[in-house]
Every structure is written in structure tokens, then in C-alpha cells.
Design an enzyme around this catalytic site. Sequence first.
Site, PDB file in Angstrom:
ATOM      1  CG  HIS A  56     -33.983  39.061 -42.328  1.00  0.00           C
ATOM      2  ND1 HIS A  56     -34.357  37.985 -43.092  1.00  0.00           N
ATOM      3  CD2 HIS A  56     -33.740  38.548 -41.085  1.00  0.00           C
ATOM      4  CE1 HIS A  56     -34.324  36.888 -42.358  1.00  0.00           C
ATOM      5  NE2 HIS A  56     -33.965  37.202 -41.124  1.00  0.00           N
ATOM      6  CG  HIS A  95     -31.399  34.587 -50.651  1.00  0.00           C
ATOM      7  ND1 HIS A  95     -30.593  33.731 -49.951  1.00  0.00           N
ATOM      8  CD2 HIS A  95     -32.484  34.823 -49.882  1.00  0.00           C
ATOM      9  CE1 HIS A  95     -31.187  33.455 -48.800  1.00  0.00           C
ATOM     10  NE2 HIS A  95     -32.334  34.098 -48.730  1.00  0.00           N
ATOM     11  CG  ASP A 114     -39.281  38.935 -48.549  1.00  0.00           C
ATOM     12  OD1 ASP A 114     -40.217  38.423 -47.917  1.00  0.00           O
ATOM     13  OD2 ASP A 114     -38.144  39.081 -48.085  1.00  0.00           O
TER      14      ASP A 114
END
Length: 429
Positions: free
Chosen positions: A269, A308, A364
Site C-alpha cells: 500500500h 493496482h 507510487d
Amino acid sequence: MAENETLTVTDNRTGKTYELPVSNGTINAMDLRQIKTGEDDFGIMSYDPAFKNTASTKSEITFIDGDAGILRYRGYPIEQLAEESSFLEVSYLLYHGELPTESQLQEFQHSITHHTMVHENIRELVDAFRYDAHPMGMLVSTMGALSTYYPDAKKIDDPEIRKLQFHRLVAKIPTIAAYAYRHRRGLPYVYPDNDLSYAGNFLNMLFKMTEVKYQPNPVIEKALDVLFILHADHEQNCSASAMRSVGSSEVDPYSATAAACAALYGPLHGGANEAVVRMLEEIGSVKNIPDYVEKAKSGEVRLMGFGHRVYKNYDPRAKVIKKLAHDVFAETGKNPLIDIAIELEKIALDDEYFVKRKLYPNVDFYSGLIYQSMDLPMDIFPVLFAIGRTPGWVSQWKEMLEDDEQKIARPRQVYLGYDQRDYVEMGDR
Ligand code: CMC
């Protein structure tokens, strides 16, 4: 969606047929309970580890179309908010549902600015951590500790009290984050400066040294504000679900936010931005990329910052961040890892393994490189994610509390363990 839509289910065990209402493209899992083989049967349940196809709530906060790569907060496209808005305006929008008027925004900004201080005991609490404590560990604990300073926060049914905790949480998390950073570096703590913007003050608390007044670099200040906007909410992700789930026990919002921070800490995460930079450093050079991609394909490693649960297309946040990276590098000098990142993205997006699984760069993939260019150490990256995500968490929590259909979160299980058996004495085992 047409009214009176239904789903007809035939139970082949009994031959009985049931008509289940379909609402907003979902069936209510409790409607399955009537499907039984007999009076003693508990009734059918749905089995969905990791909530892959189960909506745990109705929500009006964030919309994601994972196939089309669309993200909107309260209907506003993320690209427009990143371009035009500010993090505090977005925070207000998430919580209240509408963009603030000028006076509402001023009032909100004033309140946030005047709640940035934390009790001196919090400073001592941070001081008590080991010199090399991970900032996320410090954040999780300190967030939990805040609940002891604001016992009024337990009155979760009072909208004014809830709003006050929203202001406190958004205002204080950068102060705690900066304390964690300074502690790690052995530097004296810096108190908030009310003359500065939200992001500017955060930079002040991170980086001020002996100068009388810290002047944030406007490009870095703006970039940080945009990064906070991009992280502000992402509907029912792991940490938001933790916030809702823990909050559903009616605990105070600081304890629930500590749980959300803990959920965010994990490398799958919010810890992924840190993991991406470590991965790029491990790859070390463009020439090593093909070997690394092979390792990812064989399952030996995962390409951090790729894939994802919801996006099966390019993450719209990653697009904005990729562009932002160049603005920051123009100011700080290019981060050499960007060449590896761009090449890795190119190779992976051309490779059948990634294409078939619809694995694209996520938020990210590039954010860590920007943080690194801002001179921030890797282990503070997830803390930056937490600052951005705080208004989202608190908005999700508020929505959960105001939703009459919600109750304490309590999933069911499919028990596959032993049937009853008798205790065995130690000597007989
Ligand atoms: N590298 C290589 N293969 C991958 C990756 C990856 N990053 N992600 C998924 N896969 C493969 C996986 O092995 C599986 O292949 P197969 O079908 O052959 O078994 C397939 O793709 C589906 O993966 P999954 O694990 O079932 O997908 P998921 O929805 O459970 O996981 C994820 C989503 C984000 C945890 C995962 O893609 C991942 O671990 N990515 C790397 C970590 C990361 O970047 N996390 C940040 C997420 S975005 C920020 C946030 O919201 O927190």
C-alpha cells in the site's frame, strides 16, 4: 439504472427459484440468506476474500473507473484539481462535499493553521523512540497517542466535534511527521510557522536550520501540495477500509486514524513508494532492466509501483506525477534514477506479461523519485502519503458514521477447521 431490476437465482440443490432485487448494479448479500436447503440451514453467504467483488458501502466521495483510468473527488477530475486547486481546498471538498467559497476557505485555512501545534508531551513522546525508529512506526504510535489528548473526540455523534477533529488531524499530522523526521536525523524540532502555506510550513518544520525565517522554494512547495492532492482519497482502499472498519466500533477518530496509518505502512500500500526507489537502486543501471523484468515475470520479485487492484489502465495520478517530476528536477537537478524508471516503464508496458495482466505504473512509481530529489529520506515517503490521505480517511469515517445502513464491521467466515474434539492431556500428545 432501471427500477425494479432483479436477478433470478435457482438453487439446484432444492430446485427453488428466488428473485433478488438489483440496486445500483449490486445485490444485497443479506438477500442470499433466504436461500436454504431446509429450516436448519443457515442460508447462503457470499465468499469474497480481500473484497474483490464486494461493495462494503455506498459512497459519494471518490469515483474511480479503473478500466478508463478516471479518478474524481466529489465529481471533480483529479487532473483539474491538481492543476487548479490547493490541498486545503481539496480537503474541504472531500469532507464537506462542495468546494468552499472564498470566506469558507479562509476560515478553514485559519483553523488549520491554528491547530498545527501539538502538546509538548508529544515532542517528548517522539523523543523517546530509538534514534533509528522508522517514521511510520512513530506516526502510528503518536497518532494513537493523540486520542489521549482529546477525550472530547469520543463524542463521535456530534457533527461540530467531528469537524474539530478533522481540523486537528489535517493540521497536526505534518507536525508529527516533521518531528519523526527530525528525530531520525538528531535535529532539534521546529515549531510551525503560521505565515507559511500548509506545504510551505511542512517544509519549514522539516528543513529549517539556523536561519531566522525559513523560505520554502515555491516550486517544491507547489509540487508537494499537488502530491498531497493526488493522495487525498482513493475510495475503499486498504487504509480507508481500516479507518471505516475500526471507526465502526465507534472509537475516537485518532485511534481509527492510527489503524489507517498502520494499514498504509505495508509495502503493498503506502510503503510502495519507498519500495520503488529501493528497487530502482537495486536495478542500478538501464542495462540491468531486462534481467529484472524477467525476475518479475517469473514471480521472483514484483515490480514495485506497478499494478493496482482497481486500475487496469494507466493510473491518472501517475500521469500527473510524471509531469510534476520534471518541474521538480528542473529545480533540484535530475534524479539519476528517473532514466531507469522511464526505461523500466517502457519495457514493461511493451511486455506481454504486463500487457495481459493490465499492469501499469501506479501513483507510487514516480512519487518516490520526487521526494528523493527534495532531499527526503526513503523511510519518510509513506508518511508523506499519510499526510495527503488524512482528509480522505476522515471524510470516509464521517460518511460511515452518517450512513444509517452501516453497523460495526464484522465479516463472516467459512469455518473449515476441526469439528468438536476432546482435549488431549500433555502426556498423550
Ligand atoms: N509485478 C509483477 N507482477 C504483478 C505485479 C507486479 N507489481 N502486480 C501484480 N502482478 C501479477 C500477479 O503476480 C498476478 O499474476 P498471475 O495472475 O499470473 O498470478 C496478477 O498480476 C494479478 O495480481 P494480484 O496480486 O492478484 O493483484 P492484486 O489486485 O491483488 O494486487 C497490488 C494489487 C497493487 C497489491 C499488486 O499489483 C502489487 O503488489 N503491486 C506492487 C506494489 C505496489 O505498487 N503497490 C502500490 C499500489 S498503489 C498505491 C496504493 O493505493 O496503495
